[in-house]
Write an enzyme that holds these catalytic residues in place. Structure first.
Site, PDB file in Angstrom:
ATOM      1  CE  LYS A  20      59.991  97.989  -3.624  1.00 28.67           C
ATOM      2  NZ  LYS A  20      60.306  98.217  -2.212  1.00 28.67           N
ATOM      3  NE  ARG A  78      59.034  91.136   5.869  1.00 29.06           N
ATOM      4  CZ  ARG A  78      59.287  92.208   6.619  1.00 29.06           C
ATOM      5  NH1 ARG A  78      58.760  92.309   7.841  1.00 29.06           N
ATOM      6  NH2 ARG A  78      60.071  93.166   6.184  1.00 29.06           N
TER       7      ARG A  78
HETATM    8  N1  BES Z   1      62.966  94.431  -1.882  1.00 30.05           N
HETATM    9  C1  BES Z   1      62.635  95.338  -0.822  1.00 30.05           C
HETATM   10  C2  BES Z   1      63.872  95.763  -0.021  1.00 30.05           C
HETATM   11  C3  BES Z   1      64.922  96.535  -0.775  1.00 30.05           C
HETATM   12  C4  BES Z   1      64.881  97.914  -0.790  1.00 30.05           C
HETATM   13  C5  BES Z   1      65.939  95.888  -1.428  1.00 30.05           C
HETATM   14  C6  BES Z   1      65.851  98.636  -1.488  1.00 30.05           C
HETATM   15  C7  BES Z   1      66.918  96.601  -2.129  1.00 30.05           C
HETATM   16  C8  BES Z   1      66.865  97.978  -2.155  1.00 30.05           C
HETATM   17  C9  BES Z   1      61.641  94.680   0.108  1.00 30.05           C
HETATM   18  O1  BES Z   1      60.758  93.795  -0.476  1.00 30.05           O
HETATM   19  C10 BES Z   1      60.831  95.758   0.711  1.00 30.05           C
HETATM   20  O2  BES Z   1      60.137  96.417  -0.003  1.00 30.05           O
HETATM   21  N2  BES Z   1      60.897  95.893   2.026  1.00 30.05           N
HETATM   22  C11 BES Z   1      60.153  96.883   2.734  1.00 30.05           C
HETATM   23  C12 BES Z   1      59.565  96.233   3.963  1.00 30.05           C
HETATM   24  C13 BES Z   1      58.588  97.098   4.706  1.00 30.05           C
HETATM   25  C14 BES Z   1      57.354  97.328   3.870  1.00 30.05           C
HETATM   26  C15 BES Z   1      58.229  96.418   6.002  1.00 30.05           C
HETATM   27  C16 BES Z   1      61.120  98.012   3.110  1.00 30.05           C
HETATM   28  O3  BES Z   1      62.272  97.722   3.452  1.00 30.05           O
HETATM   29  O4  BES Z   1      60.714  99.164   3.026  1.00 30.05           O
HETATM   30 MN    MN Z   2      59.077  94.733  -1.329  1.00 25.61          MN
END
Ligand code: BES
Ligand code: MN
Ligand code: ZN
Length: 508
Positions: free
Chosen positions: A282, A356
């Site tokens: 990230k 997931r």
């Molecule tokens: N934990 C994150 C989602 C999230 C984002 C929770 C902001 C709380 C605040 C999750 O693991 C994630 O990174 N999801 C990605 C999925 C994508 C790579 C398909 C997302 O939502 O960008």
């Molecule tokens: Mn994530």
């Protein structure tokens, strides 16, 4: 936790540091709400006028402090806004009261005892005020103080005592409602604490130990699979996500059982103790709050304990899918294929879509025990935040009636939620040239894509719902009502009410 009592004393004679009254928006300015008649009388019936002079309108969220007048024991009067005065003999909405009590409790931080003289028209309003006060009287202070401790701590200490006026202390139903509110608030606060603990102090192992300690305290069954057992058992999702971290994954089963239960509810929580994104790292600005990525597991943990405290006639099994998502030489790479606990293979296109993967294994494992329903809770997608904002969780399900029930239950307990679809055409976006499925699909509808992925790991014929709490799990803007900055405990109240409804045989 804050001590709560139902009191028959009058608001004017009760010894307290502050007395809380409600003020609503009337047609011609603020009006004092029921419950505060004696206080108003001490002000010669001019409390509303005094409040108006101080700028109060009765709007929700308002908190106005003023010095008491003679005839009132408490030195301070705190008036909290209740919004539009209800018409006819309708009472105030439960969530309005819950938030107002929370606002009051927050405004009384550092104070010892508050007497709450809010409108308690019935049992439901008494319970709402109790919950709001106990949730508002929360502070996460474990990391404050340093050397100057004592002083700092006292200043930030939550309101220590709450006396609720206007209830019926000798009425069994009131007593039960207050006990329920106490158990519920304590467990929401347990979830908040777990979420607020930084990731260096809450690794998967330490999280599992907290579950073991609670199991001992509340007579729950607990089983912890460590990395060895997970490897041996073929939990490719949990192992794959946890591989890059020095802190290996865990799968915790925490079970409350009632001897006369006829139904079993399985709750599955995403417990990523820190989500860096892994190799698909990230960017800065997106990882500062990622200690909150275990909020689903925290909610499940808290709900199981609450079911036990309340002695609900239903079995509730919690599954905590715990891992830390870190990049390193041993981390899963984009392009790797994992063999999941179900036997399915997953091509990991993005290591940041890790939730997931751990949930998939836990859903398959939970399905083996053939529960009557499974609900998973997860801070799963940023897409759900884009869709629903920061205060509302999305509900997906493989059963329309179950999705509707969950939405109704959430509304009833004062949690904002919205039913979301699972459009079949989004499935093909996750087709993989080499594995059974990829962990990512189309960007559009990302929250729904995640739901479709999870559905594939739910056992045949089992009713299942998925709560994506990415928005409401962690609160970053100004506190409001009973909601503080940080972990909110989102979905705990919904899960507990679901367990109560299941115990009562209300659902299928
Ligand atoms: N934990 C994150 C989602 C999230 C984002 C929770 C902001 C709380 C605040 C999750 O693991 C994630 O990174 N999801 C990605 C999925 C994508 C790579 C398909 C997302 O939502 O960008
Ligand atoms: Mn994530
Ligand atoms: Zn995540």
């Amino acid at each position: 936790m804050t001590a709560l009592t139902l009191s028959t004393s009058s608001a004017t004679t009760l010894r307290a540091d502050a007395v809380v009254v409600g003020v609503a928006k009337g047609a011609k300015g603020p009006v004092v709400a029921p419950g505060a008649e004696a206080i108003d009388k001490a002000f010669d019936g001019k409390l509303a006028a005094v409040l108006e002079t101080l700028g109060a309108s009765g709007a929700e969220g308002e908190a106005t402090k003023l010095p008491s007048t003679s005839g009132i024991k408490a030195p301070v009067v705190l008036a909290v806004g209740l919004g539009d005065a209800p018409k006819g003999d309708e009472g105030f909405d439960a969530e309005v009261l819950r938030r107002a009590a929370g606002t009051a409790a927050r405004a009384l931080t550092g104070v010892k005892k508050g007497a709450f003289a809010l409108p308690l028209a019935d049992l439901e309003s008494a319970a709402a005020v109790a919950e709001g006060a106990l949730l508002g009287a929360y502070a996460f202070t474990s990391y404050r103080g340093g050397k100057g401790k004592g002083k700092n701590e006292a200043a930030g200490a939550p309101l220590a005592e709450v006396a609720l006026l206007g209830g019926k202390p000798r009425d069994k139903a009131y007593k039960a409602a207050i006990e329920r509110a106490e158990a519920l608030a304590a467990e929401v606060n347990r979830a908040r604490d777990l979420i607020n603990i930084p990731s260096n102090d809450l690794t998967p192992k330490l999280f599992a130990e907290q579950a073991q300690a609670a199991a001992k305290e509340f007579g729950l069954k607990v089983e912890v699979l460590d990395e060895k057992a997970l490897t041996k058992g073929g939990y490719g999702g949990l192992i794959g996500v946890g591989k890059g971290s020095e802190n290996p994954p865990r799968l915790v089963k925490l079970a409350y059982q009632h001897p006369k239960a006829s139904k079993t509810l399985a709750l599955v929580g995403k417990g990523i103790t820190y989500d860096s994104g892994g190799i698909s790292l990230k960017p800065a600005g997106h990882n500062e709050t990622m200690k909150c990525d275990m909020s689903g597991a925290a909610a499940v943990f808290a709900a199981v304990v609450a079911a036990a405290k309340l002695g609900l006639k239903v079995n509730v099994t919690g599954w905590l899918a715990l891992a830390e998502n870190m990049p390193s030489g041993s981390a899963t790479r984009p392009g790797d294929v994992l063999r999941m606990y179900s036997g399915k293979t997953v091509e990991v296109l993005n290591t940041d879509a890790e939730g997931r993967l751990v949930l998939a294994d836990a859903l398959t494992r939970a399905s083996e025990e053939k529960p009557d329903a499974i609900v998973d809770v997860a801070t799963l997608t940023g897409a759900m935040i884009l869709a629903l904002g920061n205060r509302t969780f999305g509900i997906m399900a493989n059963d329309d009636a179950f999705r509707t029930s969950l939405h109704e239950i959430a509304t009833e307990v004062g949690e904002q939620s919205w039913p979301m679809p699972m459009p079949r055409e989004l499935r093909k976006g996750m087709d993989s040239p080499i594995a059974d499925i990829a962990n990512m699909g189309e960007r559009a509808g990302g929250g729904l894509v995640a739901g479709l992925f999870l559905e594939e790991f739910v056992g045949e014929g089992i009713t299942w719902a998925h709560l994506d709490i990415a928005g409401p799990a962690f609160h970053e803007s100004a506190p409001y009502g009973y909601t503080h900055k940080g972990g909110t405990g989102s979905s705990v109240r919904t899960l507990v009410r679901l367990a109560e409804r299941t115990a009562a045989g209300d659902l299928g």
